[in-house]
Design a protein around this motif. Sequence first.
Motif, PDB file in Angstrom:
ATOM      1  N   SER A  96       0.254  -5.441  -9.084  1.00  0.00           N
ATOM      2  CA  SER A  96      -0.071  -4.057  -9.388  1.00  0.00           C
ATOM      3  C   SER A  96       0.163  -3.187  -8.169  1.00  0.00           C
ATOM      4  N   GLN A  97       0.303  -1.914  -8.414  1.00  0.00           N
ATOM      5  CA  GLN A  97       0.458  -0.956  -7.321  1.00  0.00           C
ATOM      6  C   GLN A  97      -0.779  -0.948  -6.437  1.00  0.00           C
ATOM      7  N   GLU A  98      -1.962  -1.032  -7.058  1.00  0.00           N
ATOM      8  CA  GLU A  98      -3.199  -1.025  -6.293  1.00  0.00           C
ATOM      9  C   GLU A  98      -3.313  -2.264  -5.408  1.00  0.00           C
ATOM     10  N   GLY A  99      -2.948  -3.421  -5.967  1.00  0.00           N
ATOM     11  CA  GLY A  99      -3.017  -4.654  -5.192  1.00  0.00           C
ATOM     12  C   GLY A  99      -2.067  -4.632  -4.013  1.00  0.00           C
ATOM     13  N   THR A 100      -0.840  -4.186  -4.235  1.00  0.00           N
ATOM     14  CA  THR A 100       0.136  -4.109  -3.149  1.00  0.00           C
ATOM     15  C   THR A 100      -0.314  -3.128  -2.079  1.00  0.00           C
ATOM     16  N   ALA A 101      -0.831  -1.970  -2.486  1.00  0.00           N
ATOM     17  CA  ALA A 101      -1.280  -0.973  -1.521  1.00  0.00           C
ATOM     18  C   ALA A 101      -2.435  -1.500  -0.679  1.00  0.00           C
ATOM     19  N   ARG A 102      -3.395  -2.180  -1.318  1.00  0.00           N
ATOM     20  CA  ARG A 102      -4.531  -2.720  -0.569  1.00  0.00           C
ATOM     21  C   ARG A 102      -4.070  -3.807   0.394  1.00  0.00           C
ATOM     22  N   ALA A 103      -3.174  -4.683  -0.056  1.00  0.00           N
ATOM     23  CA  ALA A 103      -2.707  -5.771   0.800  1.00  0.00           C
ATOM     24  C   ALA A 103      -1.945  -5.233   2.013  1.00  0.00           C
ATOM     25  N   ARG A 104      -1.107  -4.224   1.812  1.00  0.00           N
ATOM     26  CA  ARG A 104      -0.354  -3.648   2.932  1.00  0.00           C
ATOM     27  C   ARG A 104      -1.289  -2.938   3.913  1.00  0.00           C
ATOM     28  N   TYR A 105      -2.250  -2.194   3.382  1.00  0.00           N
ATOM     29  CA  TYR A 105      -3.223  -1.515   4.235  1.00  0.00           C
ATOM     30  C   TYR A 105      -4.030  -2.548   5.013  1.00  0.00           C
ATOM     31  N   LEU A 106      -4.420  -3.627   4.341  1.00  0.00           N
ATOM     32  CA  LEU A 106      -5.165  -4.692   4.996  1.00  0.00           C
ATOM     33  C   LEU A 106      -4.349  -5.309   6.127  1.00  0.00           C
ATOM     34  N   GLY A 107      -3.066  -5.598   5.863  1.00  0.00           N
ATOM     35  CA  GLY A 107      -2.221  -6.171   6.902  1.00  0.00           C
ATOM     36  C   GLY A 107      -2.083  -5.260   8.099  1.00  0.00           C
ATOM     37  N   PHE A 111       8.062  -4.075   7.521  1.00  0.00           N
ATOM     38  CA  PHE A 111       8.746  -5.164   6.829  1.00  0.00           C
ATOM     39  C   PHE A 111       7.883  -6.421   6.786  1.00  0.00           C
ATOM     40  N   LEU A 112       7.083  -6.642   7.828  1.00  0.00           N
ATOM     41  CA  LEU A 112       6.272  -7.854   7.909  1.00  0.00           C
ATOM     42  C   LEU A 112       4.981  -7.775   7.099  1.00  0.00           C
ATOM     43  N   LEU A 113       4.601  -6.574   6.661  1.00  0.00           N
ATOM     44  CA  LEU A 113       3.392  -6.432   5.870  1.00  0.00           C
ATOM     45  C   LEU A 113       3.625  -6.956   4.458  1.00  0.00           C
ATOM     46  N   PRO A 114       2.532  -7.331   3.750  1.00  0.00           N
ATOM     47  CA  PRO A 114       2.678  -7.820   2.379  1.00  0.00           C
ATOM     48  C   PRO A 114       3.294  -6.758   1.480  1.00  0.00           C
ATOM     49  N   PRO A 115       4.032  -7.174   0.414  1.00  0.00           N
ATOM     50  CA  PRO A 115       4.405  -8.560   0.116  1.00  0.00           C
ATOM     51  C   PRO A 115       5.713  -8.980   0.767  1.00  0.00           C
ATOM     52  N   THR A 116       6.445  -8.043   1.399  1.00  0.00           N
ATOM     53  CA  THR A 116       7.742  -8.391   1.980  1.00  0.00           C
ATOM     54  C   THR A 116       7.615  -9.323   3.181  1.00  0.00           C
ATOM     55  N   GLY A 117       6.420  -9.440   3.731  1.00  0.00           N
ATOM     56  CA  GLY A 117       6.219 -10.360   4.848  1.00  0.00           C
ATOM     57  C   GLY A 117       6.466 -11.809   4.475  1.00  0.00           C
ATOM     58  N   ALA A 159       6.870 -22.749  -1.677  1.00  0.00           N
ATOM     59  CA  ALA A 159       5.593 -22.589  -2.372  1.00  0.00           C
ATOM     60  C   ALA A 159       4.674 -21.638  -1.611  1.00  0.00           C
ATOM     61  N   SER A 160       4.664 -21.763  -0.273  1.00  0.00           N
ATOM     62  CA  SER A 160       3.843 -20.864   0.538  1.00  0.00           C
ATOM     63  C   SER A 160       4.320 -19.424   0.412  1.00  0.00           C
ATOM     64  N   GLY A 161       5.645 -19.241   0.361  1.00  0.00           N
ATOM     65  CA  GLY A 161       6.197 -17.904   0.206  1.00  0.00           C
ATOM     66  C   GLY A 161       5.811 -17.278  -1.123  1.00  0.00           C
ATOM     67  N   LEU A 162       5.888 -18.058  -2.195  1.00  0.00           N
ATOM     68  CA  LEU A 162       5.503 -17.550  -3.510  1.00  0.00           C
ATOM     69  C   LEU A 162       4.016 -17.184  -3.540  1.00  0.00           C
ATOM     70  N   LEU A 163       3.185 -18.040  -2.926  1.00  0.00           N
ATOM     71  CA  LEU A 163       1.756 -17.752  -2.868  1.00  0.00           C
ATOM     72  C   LEU A 163       1.498 -16.472  -2.075  1.00  0.00           C
ATOM     73  N   ALA A 164       2.229 -16.301  -0.981  1.00  0.00           N
ATOM     74  CA  ALA A 164       2.063 -15.098  -0.165  1.00  0.00           C
ATOM     75  C   ALA A 164       2.478 -13.846  -0.927  1.00  0.00           C
ATOM     76  N   VAL A 165       3.544 -13.949  -1.717  1.00  0.00           N
ATOM     77  CA  VAL A 165       3.973 -12.811  -2.538  1.00  0.00           C
ATOM     78  C   VAL A 165       2.887 -12.454  -3.536  1.00  0.00           C
ATOM     79  N   TRP A 166       2.289 -13.468  -4.164  1.00  0.00           N
ATOM     80  CA  TRP A 166       1.225 -13.209  -5.132  1.00  0.00           C
ATOM     81  C   TRP A 166       0.009 -12.574  -4.461  1.00  0.00           C
ATOM     82  N   VAL A 167      -0.419 -13.132  -3.325  1.00  0.00           N
ATOM     83  CA  VAL A 167      -1.569 -12.577  -2.609  1.00  0.00           C
ATOM     84  C   VAL A 167      -1.297 -11.134  -2.205  1.00  0.00           C
ATOM     85  N   GLY A 168      -0.060 -10.856  -1.791  1.00  0.00           N
ATOM     86  CA  GLY A 168       0.280  -9.536  -1.296  1.00  0.00           C
ATOM     87  C   GLY A 168       0.616  -8.510  -2.357  1.00  0.00           C
ATOM     88  N   SER A 169       0.499  -8.869  -3.631  1.00  0.00           N
ATOM     89  CA  SER A 169       0.854  -7.913  -4.680  1.00  0.00           C
ATOM     90  C   SER A 169      -0.177  -7.841  -5.801  1.00  0.00           C
TER      91      SER A 169
END
Length: 255
Positions: free
Chosen positions: A234-245, A11-17, A41-51
């Motif tokens: 994108s699916q690729e962006g979300t997958a990479r961000a979650r794996y990174l987290g 749950f804490l991994l991007p983007p739901t983190g 604003a930080s939450g929105l930025l985190a969602v974008w970074v994580g997806s």
Amino acid sequence: MNDLIHAVAAFLLPPTGAFPLLLLAWWLRHRRRWLSGALFASGLLAVWVGSTELGALWLQDRLLGPQQAVTVQALRDVPPRQSVIVVLGGGARRLMPEYGSAQLKTVSIERLRYGIWLSRQTDIPLMFTGGTPRDASDDTLTEAGVAARTAREEFGFTLAWQEDRATDTRENARYTAELLRGKGIRRVVLVTHDVHMRRAMRAFREALPPEVELVAAPMNLALPGIEWRDLLPSQEGTARARYLGYEWLGYVAGH
């Protein structure tokens, strides 16, 4: 308890983190409007970074540092029989209905394929490390065994060694070091995904004798430059961000 920890971490991994930031911003909207706005604003930025692919790559570069692909020529200065390519397993399923048998997960197939390609280019023997899958009903099925079968039947390739006890990265390193002891190995070429490489390199460096050279052979590296599509979720962006987290948390925790 282990399942609960994995559930909380998922749950804490991007983007739901980013959800806790957004919920806190909503709760503070009447009490601390400026703080609520900053958190929102930080939450929105985190969602974008994580997806998005661009956001995930930007974060990966800062958390794990840049990585480069290994070149075949760089692996030819040591005699092939004094080197070994070690492919780290990324998971297997005891049954895939469409095949009617146990199969490697996608990340494991990708790593195995790259390891086989490197081995054929350099004549360096290949080893696969991976133990019993989590969903296996007994310990007779191992990821290394499935990898050996896949390599033989689908790639016409025979593994030099199989390490079939490891259930995590540290065990991959420890049991690989034990298996290679006394075999005259001077260099280990480590194959895994780029996001996993930093944690894997630390584990193998600690497990291998200091005189054994350790070479990173990361895969799934991003191409230089960006496209406008990299800015979109994108699916690729979300997958990479979650794996990174997941990998960054594991690295910080010392696993």
